[in-house]
Design an enzyme around this catalytic site. Sequence first.
Site, short mmCIF file in Angstrom:
data_model
loop_
_atom_site.label_atom_id
_atom_site.label_comp_id
_atom_site.label_asym_id
_atom_site.label_seq_id
_atom_site.Cartn_x
_atom_site.Cartn_y
_atom_site.Cartn_z
N GLY A 307 0.81 -1.21 0.00
CA GLY A 307 0.00 0.00 0.00
C GLY A 307 0.85 1.26 0.00
CB SER A 308 0.15 4.63 1.33
OG SER A 308 -1.02 4.82 0.56
#
Length: 680
Positions: A307-308
């Site tokens: 993810g981020s």
Amino acid sequence: MNPASGKWVRLRIGLVALGLLAFGLYISGRFFYLQVIRGPELREEATREYQKFCPILPVRGMIQDRNGTELAVSTRVSSVVAHPSQIKDAARLSRQLAPILGFKTRDLQELLTRARPFVFVKRHLTPEREEAFRAWEAAETQKARAAKITGRTDRDAVYLVPEAKRYYPQMGLAGQVLGFCNIDGQGLEGLEIQYDKELFGKPKQCWNMTDARGHIVVTGEKAWDPDVMGNNLVLTLDRTLQYIAEKELSAGVEKFHGAGGLALVMQVKTGEILAMAQTPCIDPNRYGKFDEYARRNRQVTDCLEPGSTFKVFIAAAALDAQVVKPGDKFHCENGHWRLGAKEVIHDVHPYGTLTVQQVIQKSSNIGTAKISHKVGPKRLDHYLHDFGFGRRTGILFPGETAGLVKNLVKTRSLIDRTTVAFGQGVSVTPLQMTAALAAMGNGGVLMEPHLVKEVVSPQGKVVTAYPPHPVRRVLSQQTARQMMEIMATVTQTGGTAKEAAPPGFTVAGKTGTAQKIVGRAYSHSKFNALFVGMIPAEDPVLAITVIVDEPKGAIFGGVVAAPIFREIAAQSLRVLGYYPKEPPKDKNEPVLASMLASPAAAATGPAAEFAPPKLEIPQGPLTVMPDLRGYTIRQVLTLLNRSGLHCRFEGSGMAVSQEPVPGTVITPGATCVVKFNSGA
């Protein structure tokens, strides 16, 4: 003497000589038959009459943490063995021993009548069964004396031998890391199987000489033969930090009703892993009660989309390639960027123009995607592989996976190349991510992560050492320093992880909220909440990764994983001797309220901290429960190390209460509960 008489005498002498010759030939033939033709068979039969063969299995070496705390040991137990060929009445013997050993009579009789010279009847007796068997032995011996039986009895063909059983005194602590062994002491999972050759030792054969009744009179067996003892393993793990990580991770997962969680603590400068926690955990002493999924060390064997959290590596590549500067601005399309007819990238919040630093601070998907386009697929592919993604880290642990990073040069789809920028379409292990993060805190040098410091012989000599090993330089020192400054803003006002920094410390990190793939599509209800960070930001000591699987209610890494990071980091630094530089602004903060006794203590540093009472360790085994109040976790561990108790700790700080109470006689194997309070 007349000729007739002389002839008769000669005849008799000839007959006697012939008889003696025939008798001599018979004796010689019989000797040849017994000694040469049947010699090996008869010698073996005679040997069985006065010798009993008993294999001596190796005594497995210990596994210790970096401070010498025992995590896996071999304890002495007894097993029942038998010589079926010497048993006359197996049916009667089976009826007597079946209830003692926990067998069905029919099953035990089948075992005692096998066509083998030696069998194990019951391995690793419990103390209760061993006591019952010894009582049976004594009763049978008394009966034989009373009946004046001088020959061998069936009781002489069944007896106890000592063995070594693997035991994990810390119970479930680091269970998936340690692994476990089978009944013969051979490693099956984790470090136990990875270092099986070093730990297992060398098996031996033992022959016991017996008298006419089968009693052992001369034995070649030793309880702990140095020749069969394996080497010891000294890990990089710290038992106290492992406990802290497991405790805080479990509390966080329970709070957000997650399906599980992972936490990894690594020394930034060396790559040494100080804690590797996961929940649900397993107890290696009862490994059969857990399924295969629970037994796996998912930090090494399982992949996930980052993810981020992956954005920091994209930004680092762009800065190091000098295609952007921290102050360069990117238009984030107000949260909606159309790449093609159907491909659209969204941000959680609409943003206008952001600098590179703000893109990471605000965690903008669109901003990071535009930065990745600046780098280009070829250079980005090079940097990601240099960080260690898509390849094994080199840690000596079974089942490590390499993860998956697509070849960006050969990937034709623009959307597929773009989504890699914010951690979609790429899979990494928590170990890879932590090692890559630590490289930024180590001046841009990637270190090889490792769990073992050294292999030590039973005599204390270092057999093999595993010193820190630099893999490669990934970033320049200037880029690494810039990234630390950028990531520090993530945990400050305006960032996505304001809950990550303990009072008095700065943290450089990144949040992530990754959608899980269910089938072939991204789920809209199942997420991984992540936070990766280093503390302190200005000179990192620890790199910590926290992942919560499928949290309920809140799903964002800054809300779910960051507070867990904060608690692990604060308590771990205190154990390692690092203290805040300034007192907390809010005395109601849920992080270790007593990290500083007063503002004055903040100015003077560690010297002004509370000093626990001096630890006085009594000589010999600990038989009476001492008063633990006022001691730290580490002191309590040191004090109770020789008590034989199973310890369970609650809270942190100084000990405030205990069970059993001081003065109680210690029963080895019992459970001791000690409660700690940070305000004590």
